[in-house]
Enzyme design. Structure first.
Site, PDB file in Angstrom:
ATOM      1  N   ARG A  88       0.920  -1.349  -0.071  1.00  0.00           N
ATOM      2  CA  ARG A  88       0.305  -0.021   0.162  1.00  0.00           C
ATOM      3  C   ARG A  88       0.804   1.164   0.038  1.00  0.00           C
ATOM      4  O   ARG A  88       0.650   2.466  -0.622  1.00  0.00           O
ATOM      5  CB  ARG A  88      -0.910   0.150   1.036  1.00  0.00           C
ATOM      6  CG  ARG A  88      -1.957   1.109   1.098  1.00  0.00           C
ATOM      7  CD  ARG A  88      -3.050   0.873   2.351  1.00  0.00           C
ATOM      8  NE  ARG A  88      -4.342   2.082   1.814  1.00  0.00           N
ATOM      9  CZ  ARG A  88      -4.256   3.365   2.250  1.00  0.00           C
ATOM     10  NH1 ARG A  88      -3.231   3.918   2.677  1.00  0.00           N
ATOM     11  NH2 ARG A  88      -5.421   3.893   2.064  1.00  0.00           N
ATOM     12  N   CYS A  89       1.998   1.193   0.639  1.00  0.00           N
ATOM     13  CA  CYS A  89       2.835   2.490   0.749  1.00  0.00           C
ATOM     14  C   CYS A  89       3.481   2.693  -0.449  1.00  0.00           C
ATOM     15  O   CYS A  89       3.733   3.851  -0.924  1.00  0.00           O
ATOM     16  CB  CYS A  89       3.950   2.369   1.704  1.00  0.00           C
ATOM     17  SG  CYS A  89       3.264   2.262   3.526  1.00  0.00           S
ATOM     18  N   MET A  90       3.803   1.686  -1.531  1.00  0.00           N
ATOM     19  CA  MET A  90       4.629   1.728  -2.600  1.00  0.00           C
ATOM     20  C   MET A  90       3.544   2.315  -3.924  1.00  0.00           C
ATOM     21  O   MET A  90       3.890   2.338  -5.119  1.00  0.00           O
ATOM     22  CB  MET A  90       5.309   0.639  -3.014  1.00  0.00           C
ATOM     23  CG  MET A  90       6.463   0.310  -2.008  1.00  0.00           C
ATOM     24  SD  MET A  90       7.534  -1.064  -2.404  1.00  0.00           S
ATOM     25  CE  MET A  90       6.639  -2.241  -2.300  1.00  0.00           C
TER      26      MET A  90
END
EC number: 3.5.3.6
Length: 415
Positions: free
Chosen positions: A403-405
């Site tokens: 999700r962060c990337m």
């Protein structure tokens, strides 16, 4: 591939378009001495990180997802002379690089090709780049005297790998986020330039809130805390990185634009391991979450609704139920199924640290997850979730998972 309307309408609806940023020059600039300042826990084997990231990209493309890469998008953006001028007017300034170097630096930069310009904008310009074939002896001497042998004229931005945080699409518009840490604040400028000038986006982007030209003080917001889940509902984490000053301003705008009906604020412990809401809580399906109870159970939820009779037009109330129960009721679900981080307390702490709860939904019931989180992945599979596994040994060194990337740009509704 057809282009879908810009907008993110859920956390788990079919993903159509997403922005990522492959590790590159910025990560080659990481050293044991500077990685902590640049918010990485360790240096990367960059070539392996690039291979692993490309594998991630190809797995999304295999599912007919349009994947935009930030270096490429930025290079396409700065081919427009107006866009390059807009960026350099804000990057090469007396306050950021100093008067003595400004003219020579800008002249050199403008002589690069577009891909080199994009690489240096993200990767930074180091003292080692200030060489005699490009700069005068006096400028070289002054730069080395002020920055040292391994310093930067302007610093690398390795956290662009985590495209989630810099901007976030909330239904039909986007925020240009004022970031919490100085190491990340220049990222927003580059993302804003892409949305403002890139042929794909120019004139088509509705900006809800945020402006890289403004100083927002204590009003900080990062996309890892923001969940446009659907039904006019937005979840926003309030912990280390996103502040009540920013959240309430965002709420005012979303309500005024009729873009949202309710904001559920998750007041979280301010710790590095729970830097964003999505490090401890993510959706895997319409009615299934993956969460870290040790932290999520400490969340104090608040609801913000529009009410013109209240100060600033906001009705803010503390909820009496748990965060998970409040989310379940707000979505109108009879049950919100839960998969907790796997293993005993030692294993769960380790897997959460390695982003077991930072999964990324490609469509309902299909998520990207790091390979190393065996126990949590096993529980997700038992709950009927399809795991798209990606390698974590290098990509995870900046503390961010699937999700962060990713910055979704077009995603279907889920409800």
């Amino acid at each position: 591939m057809s282009q879908y309307p810009l907008g993110v309408n859920s956390e788990v609806g079919k993903l159509r378009t997403v922005m990522v940023c492959q590790p590159g020059l910025a990560h080659e600039r990481l050293t044991p001495d500077n990685c902590d300042e640049l918010l990485f826990d360790d240096v990367l084997w960059v070539e392996q990180a690039q291979r692993d990231h490309q594998d991630f990209v190809e797995k999304m493309r295999a599912r007919d997802i349009e994947v935009l890469e930030m270096h490429e998008s930025l290079a396409e953006t700065v081919k427009n002379p107006e866009a390059l001028k807009w960026i350099l007017d804000r990057k090469i300034t007396p306050n950021l690089v100093g008067l003595p170097i400004m003219n020579e630096l800008r002249s050199w930069f403008e002589g690069l090709d577009a891909r080199q310009q994009a690489d240096f904008l993200i990767g930074g310009v180091s003292v080692l780049d200030i060489t005699p074939d490009k700069f005068s002896a006096d400028v070289i001497s002054l730069v080395r005297a002020t920055q040292g042998d391994l310093g930067f004229v302007f610093p690398p931005l390795p956290n662009t790998q985590f495209t989630r945080d810099t901007t976030n699409w909330i239904y039909g518009g986007v925020t240009l986020n004022p970031m919490y840490w100085p190491a990340r604040q220049q990222e927003t400028l580059l993302a804003a330039a892409i949305y403002k000038f890139h042929p794909r986006f120019a004139g088509k982007v509705k900006v809800w809130w945020g402006d890289p030209d403004k100083d927002y003080g204590n009003a900080t917001l990062e996309g890892g805390d923001v969940f446009p889940v659907g039904k006019g509902l937005v979840l926003v984490g309030m912990g280390e990185r996103s502040s009540i000053q920013a959240i309430t301003q965002l709420a005012q705008v979303l309500f005024a634009e009729k873009a949202a009906e309710r904001i559920i604020v998750a007041a979280m412990p301010k710790t590095r391991s729970a830097m964003h809401l999505d490090t401890i809580f993510t959706f895997c399906d319409r009615d299934l979450i993956n969460y870290f109870p040790k932290m999520v159970d400490q969340i104090k939820p608040y609801s913000i609704r529009p009410d013109e009779s209240k100060p600033n037009g906001l009705d803010i109330r503390e909820e009496r139920k748990s965060f998970v129960d409040v989310v379940q009721e707000a979505l109108g679900l009879k049950e919100l199924r839960k998969v907790a981080t796997g293993g005993n307390s030692y294993a769960a702490d380790r897997e959460q640290w390695d982003d077991a709860n930072n999964v990324f939904a490609l469509e309902p019931g299909v998520v990207v997850s790091y390979d190393r989180n065996l126990l949590t992945n096993k529980l997700l599979k038992a709950a009927g979730v399809e795991i798209v596994s990606i390698r974590s040994s290098e990509l995870g060194r900046g503390r961010g998972g699937g999700r962060c990337m990713t910055c979704p740009i077009a995603r279907d509704a889920a409800y």
